[in-house]
Design a protein around this motif. Structure first.
Motif, PDB file in Angstrom:
ATOM      1  N   UNK A  24       1.116  27.895  47.884  1.00 48.94           N
ATOM      2  CA  UNK A  24       2.054  27.955  48.999  1.00 48.94           C
ATOM      3  C   UNK A  24       3.359  28.641  48.616  1.00 48.94           C
ATOM      4  N   UNK A  25       3.344  29.378  47.505  1.00 46.37           N
ATOM      5  CA  UNK A  25       4.543  30.090  47.062  1.00 46.37           C
ATOM      6  C   UNK A  25       5.048  31.076  48.119  1.00 46.37           C
ATOM      7  N   UNK A  26       4.178  31.863  48.782  1.00 46.12           N
ATOM      8  CA  UNK A  26       4.702  32.797  49.800  1.00 46.12           C
ATOM      9  C   UNK A  26       5.426  32.054  50.938  1.00 46.12           C
ATOM     10  N   UNK A  27       4.846  30.952  51.392  1.00 41.50           N
ATOM     11  CA  UNK A  27       5.505  30.161  52.445  1.00 41.50           C
ATOM     12  C   UNK A  27       6.880  29.706  51.966  1.00 41.50           C
ATOM     13  N   UNK A  28       6.935  29.128  50.764  1.00 44.93           N
ATOM     14  CA  UNK A  28       8.188  28.567  50.275  1.00 44.93           C
ATOM     15  C   UNK A  28       9.195  29.669  49.925  1.00 44.93           C
ATOM     16  N   UNK A  29       8.740  30.773  49.362  1.00 46.54           N
ATOM     17  CA  UNK A  29       9.638  31.897  49.063  1.00 46.54           C
ATOM     18  C   UNK A  29      10.302  32.418  50.335  1.00 46.54           C
ATOM     19  N   UNK A  30       9.529  32.531  51.416  1.00 44.73           N
ATOM     20  CA  UNK A  30      10.094  32.978  52.694  1.00 44.73           C
ATOM     21  C   UNK A  30      11.091  31.962  53.238  1.00 44.73           C
ATOM     22  N   UNK A  31      10.794  30.685  53.067  1.00 45.47           N
ATOM     23  CA  UNK A  31      11.734  29.646  53.489  1.00 45.47           C
ATOM     24  C   UNK A  31      13.038  29.772  52.705  1.00 45.47           C
ATOM     25  N   UNK A  32      12.943  29.956  51.390  1.00 48.96           N
ATOM     26  CA  UNK A  32      14.147  30.105  50.571  1.00 48.96           C
ATOM     27  C   UNK A  32      14.950  31.347  50.966  1.00 48.96           C
ATOM     28  N   UNK A  33      14.271  32.416  51.366  1.00 51.16           N
ATOM     29  CA  UNK A  33      14.976  33.619  51.827  1.00 51.16           C
ATOM     30  C   UNK A  33      15.764  33.317  53.103  1.00 51.16           C
ATOM     31  N   UNK A  34      15.241  32.464  53.947  1.00 48.80           N
ATOM     32  CA  UNK A  34      15.940  32.092  55.188  1.00 48.80           C
ATOM     33  C   UNK A  34      17.201  31.286  54.886  1.00 48.80           C
ATOM     34  N   UNK A  43      22.383  27.081  63.678  1.00 46.97           N
ATOM     35  CA  UNK A  43      21.732  28.385  63.635  1.00 46.97           C
ATOM     36  C   UNK A  43      20.679  28.427  62.525  1.00 46.97           C
ATOM     37  N   UNK A  44      21.019  27.876  61.361  1.00 52.40           N
ATOM     38  CA  UNK A  44      20.050  27.797  60.269  1.00 52.40           C
ATOM     39  C   UNK A  44      18.898  26.872  60.658  1.00 52.40           C
ATOM     40  N   UNK A  45      19.201  25.739  61.258  1.00 47.65           N
ATOM     41  CA  UNK A  45      18.158  24.810  61.697  1.00 47.65           C
ATOM     42  C   UNK A  45      17.172  25.466  62.645  1.00 47.65           C
ATOM     43  N   UNK A  46      17.673  26.255  63.570  1.00 49.27           N
ATOM     44  CA  UNK A  46      16.802  26.955  64.516  1.00 49.27           C
ATOM     45  C   UNK A  46      15.945  28.002  63.809  1.00 49.27           C
ATOM     46  N   UNK A  47      16.516  28.676  62.809  1.00 44.75           N
ATOM     47  CA  UNK A  47      15.747  29.682  62.059  1.00 44.75           C
ATOM     48  C   UNK A  47      14.621  29.014  61.264  1.00 44.75           C
ATOM     49  N   UNK A  48      14.924  27.883  60.617  1.00 43.84           N
ATOM     50  CA  UNK A  48      13.895  27.151  59.872  1.00 43.84           C
ATOM     51  C   UNK A  48      12.818  26.649  60.815  1.00 43.84           C
ATOM     52  N   UNK A  49      13.232  26.048  61.925  1.00 41.81           N
ATOM     53  CA  UNK A  49      12.290  25.517  62.910  1.00 41.81           C
ATOM     54  C   UNK A  49      11.342  26.604  63.408  1.00 41.81           C
ATOM     55  N   UNK A  83      18.476  25.468  44.124  1.00 37.91           N
ATOM     56  CA  UNK A  83      19.080  25.209  45.441  1.00 37.91           C
ATOM     57  C   UNK A  83      18.835  23.780  45.926  1.00 37.91           C
ATOM     58  N   UNK A  84      17.834  23.125  45.364  1.00 40.43           N
ATOM     59  CA  UNK A  84      17.387  21.772  45.711  1.00 40.43           C
ATOM     60  C   UNK A  84      16.617  21.709  47.039  1.00 40.43           C
ATOM     61  N   UNK A  85      16.380  22.830  47.721  1.00 39.39           N
ATOM     62  CA  UNK A  85      15.591  22.801  48.948  1.00 39.39           C
ATOM     63  C   UNK A  85      14.145  22.430  48.586  1.00 39.39           C
ATOM     64  N   UNK A  86      13.479  21.746  49.513  1.00 39.22           N
ATOM     65  CA  UNK A  86      12.081  21.377  49.304  1.00 39.22           C
ATOM     66  C   UNK A  86      11.333  21.366  50.628  1.00 39.22           C
TER      67      UNK A  86
END
Length: 186
Positions: A24-34, A43-49, A83-86
């Motif tokens: 799932x690295x591509x999924x998570x890498x794209x999330x980290x780019x966001x 605005x960030x919440x809407x982009x993640x959603x 970044x501590x994001x998960x």
């Protein structure tokens, strides 16, 4: 009055089952780019959603078939030590429920399949909590909450799976297991 449970975080809940998975690295890498270099705001919440719901629409979660009668099963799709994001995928079966708990500054919940009840609480004037809303989610949907930096008291809630099975994908700005746990007044 309600008080935090002892232990006072989700990490102390002995029934939690956690695993990790590769692929799932591509999924998570794209999330980290966001999230990179952006303030935690609506605005960030809407982009993640938007990103996660679109991804879920194209990626059925059929491979996540590990369930437990004791608790929902947590599968880490990615964690970033810098970044501590998960991102955590949760596999549920009927009756699995969380403790009443909270999360870090950003908490995003993305329900892929199944039926869930989400009970929402808020602090009360007696240093306890009180219920404020109950949602029943029976189709793909998402919600997010933004709290205070460095605090783990964002979005006090409890989730229960009402269907035979279900899956949800959660995104947090820090270790979700640091979230405060509460005991609701009866």
């Amino acid at each position: 009055m309600s008080a935090p449970l002892s232990p006072a975080t989700l990490a102390g809940q002995s029934s939690l089952v956690s695993t990790a998975t590769d692929g799932y690295a591509p999924f998570f890498d794209n999330l980290l780019a966001i999230v990179r270099d952006r303030p935690i705001d609506c605005k960030l919440g809407q982009a993640i959603e938007s990103y996660v719901l679109e991804w879920l629409a194209e990626h059925p979660l059929n491979e996540f078939t590990d369930y437990s009668e004791a608790s929902y099963v947590r599968t880490y799709l990615g964690r970033c030590p810098e970044t501590r994001w998960e991102a955590i995928l949760m596999s549920w079966q009927a009756g699995n429920t969380t403790a009443v708990h909270a999360h870090p500054q950003f908490a995003g919940y993305h329900f892929a399949d199944g039926v869930f009840r989400v009970e929402i609480f808020e602090p009360d004037e007696k240093n306890g909590i009180r219920p404020t809303d109950t949602l029943v989610i029976d189709k793909p949907a998402a919600l997010f909450a933004i709290g205070h930096p460095g605090a783990f008291d964002n979005h006090i809630h409890r989730i229960t799976c009402l269907s035979d099975t279900g899956h949800s994908l959660h995104v947090y700005s820090d270790d979700a297991l640091k979230g405060a746990v509460y005991r609701p007044a009866h």
